[in-house]
Design a protein around this motif. Structure first.
Motif, PDB file in Angstrom:
ATOM      1  N   GLY A  15       0.800  -1.211   0.000  1.00 36.57           N
ATOM      2  CA  GLY A  15       0.000   0.000   0.000  1.00 36.57           C
ATOM      3  C   GLY A  15       0.835   1.263   0.000  1.00 36.57           C
ATOM      4  N   SER A  16       0.135   2.392   0.115  1.00 35.62           N
ATOM      5  CA  SER A  16       0.789   3.703   0.047  1.00 35.62           C
ATOM      6  C   SER A  16       0.309   4.603   1.170  1.00 35.62           C
ATOM      7  N   LEU A  17       1.169   5.514   1.535  1.00 30.18           N
ATOM      8  CA  LEU A  17       0.846   6.587   2.461  1.00 30.18           C
ATOM      9  C   LEU A  17       1.595   7.824   2.029  1.00 30.18           C
ATOM     10  N   ARG A  18       1.037   8.979   2.352  1.00 29.80           N
ATOM     11  CA  ARG A  18       1.758  10.224   2.119  1.00 29.80           C
ATOM     12  C   ARG A  18       1.907  10.962   3.441  1.00 29.80           C
ATOM     13  N   LEU A  19       3.148  11.157   3.832  1.00 31.38           N
ATOM     14  CA  LEU A  19       3.429  11.928   5.029  1.00 31.38           C
ATOM     15  C   LEU A  19       3.596  13.393   4.649  1.00 31.38           C
ATOM     16  N   SER A  20       3.122  14.256   5.526  1.00 28.73           N
ATOM     17  CA  SER A  20       3.293  15.693   5.345  1.00 28.73           C
ATOM     18  C   SER A  20       4.100  16.249   6.509  1.00 28.73           C
ATOM     19  N   CYS A  21       4.896  17.251   6.211  1.00 29.55           N
ATOM     20  CA  CYS A  21       5.671  17.952   7.223  1.00 29.55           C
ATOM     21  C   CYS A  21       5.425  19.440   7.010  1.00 29.55           C
ATOM     22  N   ALA A  22       4.567  19.989   7.843  1.00 31.05           N
ATOM     23  CA  ALA A  22       4.212  21.405   7.731  1.00 31.05           C
ATOM     24  C   ALA A  22       5.183  22.229   8.561  1.00 31.05           C
ATOM     25  N   ALA A  23       5.836  23.154   7.915  1.00 27.43           N
ATOM     26  CA  ALA A  23       6.835  23.991   8.576  1.00 27.43           C
ATOM     27  C   ALA A  23       6.264  25.374   8.860  1.00 27.43           C
ATOM     28  N   SER A  24       6.612  25.920   9.998  1.00 20.00           N
ATOM     29  CA  SER A  24       6.231  27.292  10.326  1.00 20.00           C
ATOM     30  C   SER A  24       7.412  27.975  10.996  1.00 20.00           C
ATOM     31  N   GLY A  25       7.523  29.258  10.753  1.00 20.78           N
ATOM     32  CA  GLY A  25       8.603  30.027  11.362  1.00 20.78           C
ATOM     33  C   GLY A  25       9.854  30.138  10.519  1.00 20.78           C
ATOM     34  N   PHE A  26       9.881  29.484   9.383  1.00 24.89           N
ATOM     35  CA  PHE A  26      11.020  29.592   8.483  1.00 24.89           C
ATOM     36  C   PHE A  26      10.570  29.192   7.086  1.00 24.89           C
ATOM     37  N   SER A  27      11.400  29.531   6.132  1.00 25.56           N
ATOM     38  CA  SER A  27      11.098  29.201   4.740  1.00 25.56           C
ATOM     39  C   SER A  27      11.840  27.951   4.316  1.00 25.56           C
ATOM     40  N   LEU A  28      11.174  27.110   3.556  1.00 24.52           N
ATOM     41  CA  LEU A  28      11.819  25.892   3.049  1.00 24.52           C
ATOM     42  C   LEU A  28      13.017  26.216   2.160  1.00 24.52           C
ATOM     43  N   ASP A  29      13.039  27.407   1.588  1.00 23.76           N
ATOM     44  CA  ASP A  29      14.176  27.778   0.739  1.00 23.76           C
ATOM     45  C   ASP A  29      15.466  27.896   1.542  1.00 23.76           C
ATOM     46  N   ASP A  30      15.340  28.128   2.838  1.00 26.37           N
ATOM     47  CA  ASP A  30      16.518  28.372   3.660  1.00 26.37           C
ATOM     48  C   ASP A  30      17.010  27.141   4.402  1.00 26.37           C
ATOM     49  N   TYR A  31      16.235  26.065   4.350  1.00 26.49           N
ATOM     50  CA  TYR A  31      16.568  24.874   5.121  1.00 26.49           C
ATOM     51  C   TYR A  31      16.454  23.622   4.251  1.00 26.49           C
ATOM     52  N   ALA A  32      17.343  22.686   4.505  1.00 24.30           N
ATOM     53  CA  ALA A  32      17.149  21.348   3.962  1.00 24.30           C
ATOM     54  C   ALA A  32      16.202  20.600   4.893  1.00 24.30           C
ATOM     55  N   ILE A  33      15.358  19.787   4.295  1.00 21.32           N
ATOM     56  CA  ILE A  33      14.434  18.979   5.074  1.00 21.32           C
ATOM     57  C   ILE A  33      14.801  17.515   4.908  1.00 21.32           C
ATOM     58  N   GLY A  34      14.924  16.829   5.999  1.00 21.14           N
ATOM     59  CA  GLY A  34      15.213  15.407   5.972  1.00 21.14           C
ATOM     60  C   GLY A  34      14.080  14.613   6.605  1.00 21.14           C
ATOM     61  N   TRP A  35      13.831  13.456   6.061  1.00 17.81           N
ATOM     62  CA  TRP A  35      12.931  12.493   6.690  1.00 17.81           C
ATOM     63  C   TRP A  35      13.797  11.389   7.293  1.00 17.81           C
ATOM     64  N   PHE A  36      13.523  11.104   8.546  1.00 15.69           N
ATOM     65  CA  PHE A  36      14.220  10.053   9.264  1.00 15.69           C
ATOM     66  C   PHE A  36      13.171   9.069   9.781  1.00 15.69           C
ATOM     67  N   ARG A  37      13.637   7.899  10.188  1.00 19.27           N
ATOM     68  CA  ARG A  37      12.726   6.964  10.829  1.00 19.27           C
ATOM     69  C   ARG A  37      13.465   6.167  11.880  1.00 19.27           C
ATOM     70  N   ARG A  38      12.691   5.709  12.845  1.00 19.62           N
ATOM     71  CA  ARG A  38      13.249   4.837  13.882  1.00 19.62           C
ATOM     72  C   ARG A  38      12.341   3.629  14.015  1.00 19.62           C
ATOM     73  N   ALA A  39      12.862   2.485  13.600  1.00 19.25           N
ATOM     74  CA  ALA A  39      12.116   1.245  13.728  1.00 19.25           C
ATOM     75  C   ALA A  39      12.323   0.671  15.127  1.00 19.25           C
ATOM     76  N   PRO A  40      11.418  -0.159  15.596  1.00 20.65           N
ATOM     77  CA  PRO A  40      11.565  -0.749  16.933  1.00 20.65           C
ATOM     78  C   PRO A  40      12.904  -1.456  17.093  1.00 20.65           C
ATOM     79  N   GLY A  41      13.640  -1.097  18.125  1.00 22.07           N
ATOM     80  CA  GLY A  41      14.913  -1.746  18.405  1.00 22.07           C
ATOM     81  C   GLY A  41      16.069  -1.318  17.526  1.00 22.07           C
TER      82      GLY A  41
END
Length: 126
Positions: A15-41
């Motif tokens: 299946g599929s999912l779409r995650l969203s990351c809404a940013a406030s207080g800064f512009s996406l042009d000024d920051y790199a955005i990373g997605w991380f994950r932590r699996a159990p253990g």
């Protein structure tokens, strides 16, 4: 500065999912955005990153071809479209913003990321 993730949940393998990351207080042009994950253990790992100013995207091998990172500057939001999900994708997913990790965002150096979202659970059932 705030990052808020949404869009997680439970999905069957394939299946599929779409995650969203809404940013406030800064512009996406000024920051790199990373997605991380932590699996159990397991340790937290980088999954994908986007540096809008230099037009860079990156995916780790385990998600390449299945995940797509994108952004909507009008909404100041970054998305992670996840398809062909596998049980091993089960984890808490975090988005994070880095002022300095543009060209090097693919190194996923945790201490280079200045701001973090609260994390969102993604569970893929077999």
């Amino acid at each position: 500065v705030q990052l808020v993730e949404s869009g997680g949940g439970l999905v069957q393998a394939g299946g599929s999912l779409r995650l969203s990351c809404a940013a406030s207080g800064f512009s996406l042009d000024d920051y790199a955005i990373g997605w991380f994950r932590r699996a159990p253990g397991k340790e937290r790992e980088g999954v994908s990153c986007l540096a809008s100013r230099i037009g860079k995207t990156h995916y780790v091998d385990s998600v390449k071809g299945r995940f797509t990172i994108s952004s909507d500057k009008d909404k100041n939001t970054v998305y992670l479209q996840m398809s062909s999900l596998k049980p091993e994708d089960t984890a808490v997913y975090y988005c994070a913003a880095s002022r300095g990790a543009g060209y090097g965002c693919h190194e996923y150096i945790i201490y280079e990321y200045d701001y973090w979202g609260q994390g969102i659970q993604v569970t893929v059932s077999s």
